[in-house]
Design a protein around this motif. Structure first.
Motif, mmCIF file in Angstrom:
data_model
loop_
_atom_site.group_PDB
_atom_site.id
_atom_site.type_symbol
_atom_site.label_atom_id
_atom_site.label_comp_id
_atom_site.label_asym_id
_atom_site.label_seq_id
_atom_site.Cartn_x
_atom_site.Cartn_y
_atom_site.Cartn_z
ATOM 1 N N LEU A 251 0.788 -1.220 0.000
ATOM 2 C CA LEU A 251 0.000 0.000 0.000
ATOM 3 C C LEU A 251 0.826 1.278 0.000
ATOM 4 C CD1 LEU A 251 -2.854 -0.882 2.498
ATOM 5 C CD2 LEU A 251 -2.923 -0.880 0.015
ATOM 6 N N TYR A 252 1.958 1.268 0.649
ATOM 7 C CA TYR A 252 2.732 2.499 0.764
ATOM 8 C C TYR A 252 4.198 2.249 0.522
ATOM 9 C CZ TYR A 252 -1.405 4.614 2.659
ATOM 10 O OH TYR A 252 -2.675 5.081 2.812
ATOM 11 N N ARG B 221 3.796 7.175 0.505
ATOM 12 C CA ARG B 221 2.761 7.510 -0.467
ATOM 13 C C ARG B 221 2.133 6.239 -1.020
ATOM 14 N NH1 ARG B 221 5.330 6.985 -5.595
ATOM 15 N NH2 ARG B 221 7.557 6.869 -5.329
ATOM 16 N N PRO B 222 0.878 6.322 -1.472
ATOM 17 C CA PRO B 222 0.216 5.142 -2.023
ATOM 18 C C PRO B 222 0.868 4.719 -3.334
ATOM 19 C CG PRO B 222 -1.159 7.077 -2.288
ATOM 20 C CD PRO B 222 0.022 7.497 -1.478
ATOM 21 N N VAL C 24 0.988 1.481 -6.646
ATOM 22 C CA VAL C 24 0.428 0.338 -7.357
ATOM 23 C C VAL C 24 1.606 -0.475 -7.871
ATOM 24 C CG1 VAL C 24 -0.844 -0.351 -9.429
ATOM 25 C CG2 VAL C 24 -1.683 1.535 -8.044
ATOM 26 N N ASP D 296 3.295 5.564 -8.458
ATOM 27 C CA ASP D 296 2.411 6.359 -7.620
ATOM 28 C C ASP D 296 0.973 6.076 -8.022
ATOM 29 O OD1 ASP D 296 0.977 8.341 -6.320
ATOM 30 O OD2 ASP D 296 2.417 9.911 -6.769
ATOM 31 N N ALA D 297 0.115 5.783 -7.071
ATOM 32 C CA ALA D 297 -1.270 5.400 -7.346
ATOM 33 C C ALA D 297 -2.243 6.562 -7.328
ATOM 34 C CB ALA D 297 -1.724 4.356 -6.325
ATOM 35 N N GLY D 298 -1.808 7.705 -6.904
ATOM 36 C CA GLY D 298 -2.719 8.830 -6.715
ATOM 37 C C GLY D 298 -3.482 9.241 -7.962
ATOM 38 N N SER E 149 -6.699 1.765 -7.325
ATOM 39 C CA SER E 149 -6.753 2.036 -5.887
ATOM 40 C C SER E 149 -5.424 1.679 -5.238
ATOM 41 C CB SER E 149 -7.862 1.193 -5.239
ATOM 42 O OG SER E 149 -9.112 1.511 -5.793
ATOM 43 N N ASP E 150 -5.208 2.240 -4.077
ATOM 44 C CA ASP E 150 -3.995 1.949 -3.325
ATOM 45 C C ASP E 150 -3.839 0.440 -3.155
ATOM 46 O OD1 ASP E 150 -3.850 4.675 -3.060
ATOM 47 O OD2 ASP E 150 -4.513 4.692 -0.980
ATOM 48 N N GLY E 151 -2.657 -0.069 -3.455
ATOM 49 C CA GLY E 151 -2.370 -1.480 -3.255
ATOM 50 C C GLY E 151 -2.788 -2.400 -4.381
#
Length: 97
Positions: A9-10, A16-17, A19, A39-41, A83-85
């Motif tokens: 997840l980070y 930071r989130p 993928v 970066d997943a943002g 999404s995160d992760g």
């Protein structure tokens, strides 16, 4: 109690989130890697695909119809918000017996 997915997840260094992106077969050869962490943002699947394969699409080494995609081990064809992760995978058409 932390979830099993917490490490994905980070990014521990940047907090930071992220993928995780996996590449299989021809797609790994084209990209020159088997994995990447991005970066997943606010990212969408097609944005990741287009960015990762930008030069290969431009010079004709691959076409959009060559690229298969999955999110969390489920094949998808639509542009999906990440999404995160999430675990994203890119692979080529395969056959089996």
């Amino acid at each position: 109690m932390p979830s099993k997915r917490e490490p994905a997840l980070y990014d521990r260094q940047q907090e930071r989130p992220v993928v995780d992106v996996l590449f299989f077969g021809k797609m790994a050869d084209i990209v020159g890697a088997r994995t990447r962490r991005i970066d997943a943002g606010g990212m969408y699947l097609f944005t990741v695909r287009d960015d990762v394969f930008k030069s290969a699409l431009k010079d004709g080494r691959v076409t959009l119809s060559d690229i298969r995609m999955s999110i969390n081990r489920r094949q998808v064809t639509a542009d999906v918000a990440l999404s995160d992760g999430d675990e994203v995978a890119f692979f080529s058409i395969f056959s089996g017996g």
